[in-house]
Design an enzyme around this catalytic site. Structure first.
Site, short mmCIF file in Angstrom:
data_model
loop_
_atom_site.label_atom_id
_atom_site.label_comp_id
_atom_site.label_asym_id
_atom_site.label_seq_id
_atom_site.Cartn_x
_atom_site.Cartn_y
_atom_site.Cartn_z
N LYS A 114 32.66 67.70 -23.90
CA LYS A 114 32.17 67.05 -25.12
C LYS A 114 32.59 65.58 -25.16
CE LYS A 114 31.17 70.84 -28.26
NZ LYS A 114 31.23 71.40 -29.61
N LYS A 196 24.39 76.32 -20.96
CA LYS A 196 24.43 77.24 -22.11
C LYS A 196 23.46 76.81 -23.20
CE LYS A 196 27.39 76.82 -25.47
NZ LYS A 196 28.19 77.03 -26.67
N LYS A 199 23.68 75.06 -30.06
CA LYS A 199 23.23 74.54 -31.34
C LYS A 199 23.08 73.03 -31.30
CE LYS A 199 26.04 76.78 -34.34
NZ LYS A 199 27.29 76.03 -34.20
P1 ATP Z 1 27.82 73.76 -30.43
O1 ATP Z 1 26.65 73.42 -29.56
O2 ATP Z 1 27.87 73.00 -31.74
O3 ATP Z 1 29.13 73.81 -29.71
P2 ATP Z 1 27.31 76.57 -30.23
O4 ATP Z 1 25.86 76.89 -30.18
O5 ATP Z 1 28.06 76.66 -28.96
O6 ATP Z 1 27.55 75.20 -30.96
P3 ATP Z 1 29.37 77.72 -31.89
O7 ATP Z 1 29.41 77.51 -33.34
O8 ATP Z 1 30.28 76.90 -31.04
O9 ATP Z 1 27.90 77.52 -31.32
O10 ATP Z 1 29.58 79.25 -31.56
C1 ATP Z 1 29.42 80.35 -32.41
C2 ATP Z 1 29.52 81.60 -31.59
O11 ATP Z 1 28.34 81.74 -30.79
C3 ATP Z 1 30.69 81.62 -30.63
O12 ATP Z 1 31.25 82.91 -30.57
C4 ATP Z 1 30.07 81.27 -29.30
O13 ATP Z 1 30.80 81.78 -28.21
C5 ATP Z 1 28.71 81.95 -29.43
N1 ATP Z 1 27.71 81.30 -28.59
C6 ATP Z 1 27.30 80.02 -28.70
N2 ATP Z 1 26.35 79.74 -27.79
C7 ATP Z 1 26.16 80.88 -27.07
C8 ATP Z 1 25.31 81.25 -25.97
N3 ATP Z 1 24.46 80.38 -25.44
N4 ATP Z 1 25.39 82.50 -25.50
C9 ATP Z 1 26.25 83.40 -26.04
N5 ATP Z 1 27.07 83.12 -27.07
C10 ATP Z 1 27.05 81.89 -27.59
#
Ligand code: ATP
Ligand code: LTN
Length: 336
Positions: A114, A196, A199
Site C-alpha cells: 500500500k 486480489k 474494494k
Molecule cells: P481494501 O481494498 O480497502 O484493502 P478489501 O477488499 O481487501 O479492501 P477489507 O475490508 O480489507 O477488504 O476486508 C474485509 C474482509 O474481506 C477480510 O476478511 C478480507 O480478508 C476479505 N477479503 C477481501 N478481499 C478478498 C478477496 N479478494 N478474496 C477473499 N477474501 C477477501
C-alpha cells in the site's frame, strides 16, 4: 459465561463491497454465526489510514452495515458495531504501540504494497496492524475469520499478545487464531487473475463484481473476465489458467459443490463464453436476495442506527473492563 468460542472480525468501510469480501469473509461469518459468540466491527479508523472523502466514508459506513445485515448477520447472534464508537480501540492501539517493535511493522507485506502506491505515507498506515491487534485482543478472541490477505496481520496480533503476556508474566491476552476458508479465501480480480479482487480497486472497470451491481453489470463484468487462449475448463495451479481457476472457485463456493462436481457441471460447456455466463448466473441468483434485503434495511435508517448503538454498547461492555485492566497492569493510575 458461555464456553462458546469467541469470534472477532473487521471490515473497512472504504469503497464498494465486492464479491471477494462476500465469499472470503461475510458468507462464512453468517453461515457459522450460530456456533459462536461473534463480534463484527466496521473498522472506520482503519479506513482513515489512506485518504478518505469524509462524506463518502460516512455513507460507506452505513452502506456496509446494511450490507452485512443483508448478507445474513443477525443482531441476535452477533455484536455488530462501528470501531470509532468504542474508544477502547484507539486506546488499545496506543498502549500496544508502546510494546511493539517498529521492525515488526516494517516487515508487513500489506504495508509495503500500500505504501508503494501512495505519494506520501501517513504513520497510521504503518501502525494499522497494531490497531487491528487491539481490536482482536480486547475481546479475548479465539478465532479471527478472514481472507488469506489478513493472515500475516493475525500472526502479528498473536506475536503482540505473546510478547505482552511474557513481559507482564500473565496470560492476560488470549492468543488468537486466524480461520481462513478453504475455498473463496482469495477471489482474484476479473481483469487480472494474478491480483486480489479488492474494494479499493473496485472503481477500475472490469476488476470487481460489487455486491450492489445490477444483473446486467454483473454479466458484463464476467463476460470481460480475463482467461487464457485454451479451452479446458478444470481446476489448475498453472498460472496460465488463473482466470479459469478463479471463475470455477467462485462457482464452487456459491454452489457448495466439490471440484469434480463443478468440473462435471461444465463438461458440456461450449467454451469459456459459456463458462462465464453460467458463473455470472449463479452470482446474480446469490446476490438478488441480498440486494432486496439491503434496500429494505436502508429504507429504515432509524432501525440501522439502533442496531449499531446496541452493538456499540455490547462491545464496550466487554472491551472497557479489558482496557482498564491493561492500563492498570502497565502502571497507569486509573481515575477514582
Ligand atoms: P481494501 O481494498 O480497502 O484493502 P478489501 O477488499 O481487501 O479492501 P477489507 O475490508 O480489507 O477488504 O476486508 C474485509 C474482509 O474481506 C477480510 O476478511 C478480507 O480478508 C476479505 N477479503 C477481501 N478481499 C478478498 C478477496 N479478494 N478474496 C477473499 N477474501 C477477501
Ligand atoms: N485489516 C482487516 C480489517 C480488520 C480486522 C480487524 C480483521 C481490522 N481489524 C480485526 C479481523 C480482525 C482488513 O483489511 N480486512
Amino acid at each position: 459465561m458461555s464456553n462458546k468460542k469467541r469470534v472477532f472480525s473487521g471490515v473497512q468501510p472504504s469503497g464498494a463491497v465486492t464479491l471477494g469480501n462476500y465469499l472470503g469473509a461475510f458468507k462464512g461469518w453468517a453461515d457459522r454465526q450460530h456456533e459462536k459468540v461473534n463480534f463484527f466491527c466496521l473498522v472506520d479508523l482503519h479506513s482513515l489510514t489512506v485518504p478518505q472523502e469524509p462524506a463518502e466514508l460516512r455513507a460507506n459506513t452505513r452502506t456496509l452495515a446494511a450490507l452485512l445485515l443483508a448478507c445474513g448477520l443477525s443482531p441476535d447472534k452477533c455484536t455488530l458495531f462501528v470501531q470509532s464508537h468504542v474508544v477502547a480501540h484507539a486506546e488499545a492501539c496506543w498502549l500496544l504501540n508502546c510494546v511493539t517493535p517498529l521492525g515488526w511493522l516494517q516487515r508487513m507485506t500489506q504495508y509495503k504494497d500500500k505504501s508503494a502506491k501512495q505519494e506520501s505515507v501517513f504513520t497510521g498506515l504503518l501502525d494499522y496492524p497494531v490497531l487491528m491487534a487491539g481490536d482482536i485482543l480486547l475481546y479475548d478472541t479465539d478465532e479471527v475469520p478472514v481472507g488469506d490477505d489478513q493472515r500475516q496481520h493475525v500472526e502479528l496480533a498473536r506475536d503482540i499478545a505473546q510478547s505482552f503476556n511474557s513481559r507482564y508474566e500473565t496470560e492476560f491476552f488470549v492468543v488468537p487464531q486466524a480461520v481462513i476458508p478453504e475455498v473463496g479465501a482469495r477471489v482474484m480480480g476479473l481483469d487480472d487473475p494474478t491480483s486480489k479482487m479488492s474494494k479499493s480497486s473496485a472503481h477500475i472497470r472490469g476488476h470487481a463484481v460489487k455486491l450492489l451491481d445490477d444483473p446486467k453489470e454483473i454479466l458484463r463484468s464476467f463476460k470481460r473476465a480475463k482467461t487464457d487462449s485454451g479451452n479446458e475448463i478444470r481446476f489448475s495451479d498453472d498460472p496460465e489458467k488463473a482466470g479459469v481457476n478463479n471463475l470455477l472457485g467462485i462457482y464452487k463456493v456459491l454452489t457448495e459443490k466439490s471440484n469434480s462436481e463443478v468440473e462435471s457441471d461444465f463438461a458440456d460447456a461450449r467454451g469459456y463464453g459459456d463458462l462465464k455466463t453460467r458463473v455470472a448466473e449463479v452470482v446474480i441468483a446469490a446476490l438478488e436476495p441480498i440486494q432486496a434485503r439491503y434496500h429494505e434495511i436502508m429504507s429504515d435508517p432509524g432501525e440501522l442506527d439502533r442496531i449499531l448503538a446496541v452493538g456499540a454498547q455490547q462491545a464496550a461492555a466487554v472491551s472497557m473492563p479489558k482496557i482498564e485492566e491493561m492500563k492498570r497492569m502497565m502502571g497507569l493510575v486509573l481515575p477514582k
